[in-house]
Design a protein around this motif. Structure first.
Motif, PDB file in Angstrom:
ATOM      1  N   SER A  34       9.285  42.977 -18.177  1.00 37.98           N
ATOM      2  CA  SER A  34       9.047  42.094 -19.373  1.00 37.98           C
ATOM      3  C   SER A  34       9.476  40.567 -19.454  1.00 37.98           C
ATOM      4  CB  SER A  34       9.633  42.816 -20.534  1.00 37.98           C
ATOM      5  OG  SER A  34      11.306  42.737 -20.385  1.00 37.98           O
ATOM      6  N   THR A  70       8.443  39.325 -24.137  1.00 36.81           N
ATOM      7  CA  THR A  70       7.431  40.329 -24.886  1.00 36.81           C
ATOM      8  C   THR A  70       7.674  40.897 -25.917  1.00 36.81           C
ATOM      9  OG1 THR A  70       6.402  40.566 -22.531  1.00 36.81           O
ATOM     10  CG2 THR A  70       5.435  41.883 -24.335  1.00 36.81           C
ATOM     11  N   GLN A  71       6.913  41.079 -27.070  1.00 31.97           N
ATOM     12  CA  GLN A  71       7.100  41.799 -28.245  1.00 31.97           C
ATOM     13  C   GLN A  71       6.802  43.227 -28.197  1.00 31.97           C
ATOM     14  OE1 GLN A  71       4.760  41.045 -32.146  1.00 31.97           O
ATOM     15  NE2 GLN A  71       6.712  40.572 -32.921  1.00 31.97           N
ATOM     16  N   ARG A  72       7.595  44.099 -28.420  1.00 31.44           N
ATOM     17  CA  ARG A  72       7.279  45.351 -28.112  1.00 31.44           C
ATOM     18  C   ARG A  72       7.485  46.291 -29.363  1.00 31.44           C
ATOM     19  NH1 ARG A  72      10.921  46.308 -22.465  1.00 31.44           N
ATOM     20  NH2 ARG A  72       9.266  48.088 -22.287  1.00 31.44           N
ATOM     21  N   SER A  82       2.178  40.547 -22.033  1.00 30.89           N
ATOM     22  CA  SER A  82       2.068  41.994 -21.894  1.00 30.89           C
ATOM     23  C   SER A  82       3.072  42.499 -20.786  1.00 30.89           C
ATOM     24  CB  SER A  82       0.515  42.287 -21.225  1.00 30.89           C
ATOM     25  OG  SER A  82       0.603  43.585 -20.867  1.00 30.89           O
ATOM     26  N   GLY A 122       8.774  46.264 -34.250  1.00 30.45           N
ATOM     27  CA  GLY A 122       8.662  45.220 -33.110  1.00 30.45           C
ATOM     28  C   GLY A 122       9.974  44.391 -32.856  1.00 30.45           C
ATOM     29  N   GLY A 156       1.961  46.913 -27.447  1.00 30.61           N
ATOM     30  CA  GLY A 156       2.328  45.571 -27.671  1.00 30.61           C
ATOM     31  C   GLY A 156       0.920  44.821 -28.110  1.00 30.61           C
TER      32      GLY A 156
END
Length: 319
Positions: free
Chosen positions: A176, A299-301, A121, A292, A116
Motif C-alpha cells: 500500500s 491507499t484508501q481501503r 491501488s 474507508g 478500494g
C-alpha cells in the motif's frame, strides 16, 4: 542505369525492414521482465471466484457506473492465502480493486475482505519499483538472477510483496505504501497454522457463492482528510463504544475519527484516519457498513465495520 538502381532500392527497403523488426524485438525483450512480473493470471481464478467478483462489481456499479464497464484482472494471493486480488481498470487506467478471501469454514464461503475505489491501488508496479530501488534492486535484474516476486496478504489487512532472492533473505514490502516490513514477523505469519496451501481444482467445486443478486451500495461519503501523527489528541480520548460508531459516522461525519488496531497496527499500517464510508444493503434487509481507512498518504481501503470492531477501536479527535 535505371535497371541497376531498382534492385538496389529493393535491397535497401528489405534491409530497413529487417533493421526495424530487430529494433522492435529488442524493445519487447527489454521490457518483458517487468511486464511478465505484472501479468494477470485469469486462468487461475475459478469460475466461482469470477462469479462472486461480478456480483460485487454489480453492487458497486449501483453507486459508481465505472465498475460496470471495467476490465477485471485476477491475481492469486499466496501461497496459502485462500484469496484473490482483483484489479479493475478502464483503458488501462485503474478505477479500483477488490480482495476476496475464502473464509476458513466447512462451506469455504467467499468474502469481500476489502476494496478500494479510485486511481490508487494495491500491488502497484511503480510503487514496487521505487521500493526495490531503495534496496538497490530492480525487477529486471531480480528476475534475471533467478529471483521471484509474490503477492501476499496477511489478515486482517496487510497486503505485501514477498521478494525472494537467490542466496539472500527474503524482503517484504508493504503493497500500500512501499515500506519495508519486518521479515521475522512476516516469516512467522507465513509459517503459521492458518497459512496452508489449497488445491485450486478442488476449490472450484467447493466454494460457496452467497446469494447477493439484489445487493446495492450507497454513494461514498467522504470524511475530512488528516494525518493522525499530527493530530495526537485522540491518544488521550476514550475509545468509542460500538453502538456509537455507526451513529458517529453517519450523523457527525465532519468530526475526525482515528482507527487503531493496537498490537495489530503492523497488519493495518495504522493508526489510520477514517476517510469515508459506504453502505451495502440487500432489498428488505439491514445495511452493512464498509469504512474507508487511509487515503491521506496511502491507499484508501474500505473494510467491513464488524471486522474493524473485532480488531481495534475508534477514537474521536478532541477539539
Amino acid at each position: 542505369m535505371k535497371k541497376r538502381l531498382r534492385p538496389n532500392r529493393r535491397n535497401i527497403r528489405h534491409c530497413l525492414s529487417i533493421f526495424m523488426s530487430m529494433i522492435i524485438c529488442f524493445t519487447l525483450l527489454s521490457i518483458w521482465p517487468t511486464t511478465h512480473a505484472a501479468a494477470p493470471t485469469n486462468r487461475l481464478a475459478p469460475a466461482s471466484v469470477e462469479q462472486f467478483a461480478q456480483q460485487q462489481v454489480n453492487a458497486l456499479g449501483t453507486s459508481n457506473s465505472d465498475w460496470l464497464v471495467a476490465k477485471l484482472e485476477y491475481y492469486p494471493l499466496g501461497p496459502g492465502n485462500h484469496g484473490w486480488f482483483v484489479h479493475a481498470s478502464i483503458q488501462d487506467k485503474p478505477i479500483g480493486y477488490m480482495i476476496m478471501i475464502i473464509s476458513i469454514n466447512p462451506q469455504g464461503q467467499l468474502l469481500l475482505s476489502e476494496y478500494g475505489q479510485g486511481e490508487q491501488s494495491l500491488y502497484h508496479n511503480e510503487l514496487l519499483g521505487q521500493a526495490l530501488e531503495r534496496q538497490g534492486l530492480d525487477i529486471k535484474t531480480l528476475q534475471t538472477a533467478g529471483g521471484k516476486l509474490t503477492r501476499g496478504y496477511a489478515p486482517p489487512l496487510l497486503a505485501y510483496w514477498k521478494v525472494e532472492r537467490v542466496n539472500h533473505p527474503a524482503l517484504y514490502i508493504d503493497a500500500s505504501n512501499g515500506d519495508l516490513l519486518p521479515a521475522d514477523r512476516l516469516e512467522y505469519v507465513e509459517t503459521g497454522s492458518e497459512m496452508k496451501s489449497f488445491d485450486l481444482k478442488e476449490l472450484q467445486q467447493q466454494i460457496a457463492i452467497p446469494d447477493t443478486a439484489m445487493l446495492q451500495t450507497s454513494p461514498v461519503i467522504i470524511q475530512p482528510a488528516f494525518d493522525p501523527s499530527f493530530q495526537l489528541t485522540w491518544l488521550t480520548s476514550e475509545p468509542l463504544q460500538p453502538s456509537q460508531i455507526k451513529q458517529q459516522l453517519q450523523q457527525n461525519y465532519r468530526e475526525a475519527l482515528v482507527f487503531s488496531a493496537e498490537e495489530w497496527n503492523l497488519f493495518y499500517g495504522g493508526p489510520l484516519p477514517v476517510s469515508a464510508y459506504q453502505l451495502w444493503s440487500i432489498a428488505g434487509s439491514e445495511s452493512d457498513l464498509y469504512v474507508g481507512l487511509g487515503g491521506f498518504n496511502s491507499t484508501q481501503r474500505f473494510i467491513p465495520l464488524n471486522k474493524l470492531l473485532n480488531d481495534g477501536h475508534f477514537y474521536k479527535i478532541n477539539p
